[in-house]
Design a protein around this motif. Structure first.
Motif, PDB file in Angstrom:
ATOM      1  N   UNK A 180       0.933  -1.243  -0.015  1.00 45.70           N
ATOM      2  CA  UNK A 180      -0.101  -0.033  -0.131  1.00 45.70           C
ATOM      3  C   UNK A 180       0.807   1.137  -0.097  1.00 45.70           C
ATOM      4  N   UNK A 210     -18.538 -27.108  -7.647  1.00 41.81           N
ATOM      5  CA  UNK A 210     -17.713 -28.272  -8.145  1.00 41.81           C
ATOM      6  C   UNK A 210     -18.421 -29.593  -7.451  1.00 41.81           C
ATOM      7  N   UNK A 261     -11.319  -7.596   0.401  1.00 37.18           N
ATOM      8  CA  UNK A 261     -10.956  -8.234  -0.775  1.00 37.18           C
ATOM      9  C   UNK A 261     -10.865  -9.742  -0.275  1.00 37.18           C
ATOM     10  N   UNK A 302      -9.088 -28.358 -13.016  1.00 35.37           N
ATOM     11  CA  UNK A 302     -10.552 -28.800 -12.780  1.00 35.37           C
ATOM     12  C   UNK A 302     -11.297 -29.136 -14.104  1.00 35.37           C
ATOM     13  N   UNK A 314      -3.287  -4.508  -4.907  1.00 36.76           N
ATOM     14  CA  UNK A 314      -3.169  -5.710  -4.343  1.00 36.76           C
ATOM     15  C   UNK A 314      -1.800  -6.047  -3.846  1.00 36.76           C
ATOM     16  N   UNK A 355     -24.866 -48.756 -20.928  1.00 34.24           N
ATOM     17  CA  UNK A 355     -24.019 -49.693 -21.619  1.00 34.24           C
ATOM     18  C   UNK A 355     -24.123 -51.109 -21.379  1.00 34.24           C
ATOM     19  N   UNK A 405     -25.200 -44.041 -17.393  1.00 34.38           N
ATOM     20  CA  UNK A 405     -24.662 -44.205 -18.649  1.00 34.38           C
ATOM     21  C   UNK A 405     -24.062 -45.636 -18.607  1.00 34.38           C
ATOM     22  N   UNK A 445      -8.241  -4.803   2.612  1.00 31.68           N
ATOM     23  CA  UNK A 445      -7.623  -6.062   2.684  1.00 31.68           C
ATOM     24  C   UNK A 445      -8.636  -7.209   3.137  1.00 31.68           C
ATOM     25  N   UNK A 473     -12.621 -33.153 -16.651  1.00 31.72           N
ATOM     26  CA  UNK A 473     -13.632 -33.723 -17.421  1.00 31.72           C
ATOM     27  C   UNK A 473     -13.178 -33.672 -18.959  1.00 31.72           C
ATOM     28  N   UNK A 530     -22.273 -35.362 -12.250  1.00 26.09           N
ATOM     29  CA  UNK A 530     -21.491 -36.388 -12.901  1.00 26.09           C
ATOM     30  C   UNK A 530     -21.452 -37.930 -12.672  1.00 26.09           C
ATOM     31  N   UNK A 588     -21.334 -30.415  -9.328  1.00 22.09           N
ATOM     32  CA  UNK A 588     -21.007 -30.856 -10.726  1.00 22.09           C
ATOM     33  C   UNK A 588     -20.615 -32.280 -10.419  1.00 22.09           C
TER      34      UNK A 588
END
Lengths: 104, 167
Positions: free
Chosen positions: A1, B35, B20, A25, A7, B53, B49, B17, A29, B42, B38
């Motif tokens: 700063x 995640x 942020x 990530x 930052x 199969x 599937x 700070x 897939x 999945x 997902x």
């Protein structure tokens, strides 16, 4: 700063870390065909070629497959068929039918 | 002092700070939740599937091995059946392929298409499907012993493609 940064280096490093994690990530897939499917396909094709080749008295070339193990294939399946020679109950003709997956 | 909260020199309650880091932590938690969601989705898709199969592979084995579909060889009192030879006078149906009612199927070929009964509706454009290609010969009647020994069949070899999908 004190030096006019918005930052800190720590924040920049953490941002880079998050970006790397996000990339890893997304690459997780992968849409590529599973390898087990490839093996099952070559196995089915070799088996069918041997059975139908035996029905029609065709060798590997006649069935559009290879008579020997194909090089540079990740997966190879081979099947053999035997047929009694005409008029001879003791001698047989052997045919080998091999199928390989695509080059790895 | 305002109550128990101490103001800094510029009169701010929270430092930049801290704000942020709060945003970063919120984003990280959001990413983690996304995640995990997902991943759960999945895994569910993968399980569906794998089931499709399995059904497809079983149906493809039955297509070339089920006596209700494949060729009979006339051998007098002891007839027998031969794998990978489809009798075009027989009918391929859902039961012969071992498929439950909620699974659609189709059998296509560049050669003669076997007779199909109980076929389902057309597959949706976006529907996931599993297909297996099999090589067969086709005969339009019972195979005589002479033809079998002389390797004579009506048609073939042909590749036939069996596809299955969830309806």
């Amino acid at each position: 700063m004190n030096r006019g940064f918005i930052f800190t280096i720590d924040a920049a490093l953490s941002l880079i870390s998050v970006m790397i994690l996000a990339l890893l990530f997304t690459s997780y897939f992968d849409t590529a065909e599973p390898k087990t499917d490839l093996y099952e396909k070559v196995e089915i094709k070799a088996s069918d070629a041997a059975i139908v080749g035996n029905h029609l008295n065709r060798d590997a070339v006649g069935m559009g497959v290879s008579a020997s193990m194909p090089a540079n294939s990740e997966f190879v399946a081979c099947r053999k068929s035997y047929r009694f020679n005409a008029g001879s109950p003791t001698s047989v003709t052997e045919n080998k039918y091999c199928v390989g997956s695509a080059t790895p | 002092m305002i109550g128990l909260i101490e103001l800094n020199k510029k009169g701010q309650i929270f430092s930049l700070d801290f704000l942020i880091s709060l945003i970063a932590v919120t984003l990280a938690i959001g990413l983690l939740l996304q995640m995990s969601e997902l991943k759960a989705y999945n895994e569910k898709e993968e399980a569906a599937w794998q089931k499709l199969k399995q059904l497809g592979e079983t149906a493809s084995r039955l297509l070339v091995n089920n006596p209700d579909i494949i060729c009979d060889v006339d051998n007098g009192a002891s007839d027998f059946v031969i794998s990978n030879c489809i009798d075009s006078t027989k009918t391929i149906n859902r039961a012969a392929l071992g498929l439950p009612l909620d699974i659609g199927f189709s059998v296509k070929s560049h050669g003669p298409v076997p007779a199909i009964d109980e076929s389902s509706g057309a597959r949706g454009v976006d529907a996931d499907y599993y297909s297996v290609k099999r090589t067969v010969v086709v005969n339009n009647s019972q195979v005589s012993k002479a033809n079998y020994l002389n390797q004579t069949f009506t048609e073939g070899p042909y590749e036939i493609v069996l596809a299955v999908w969830k309806e």
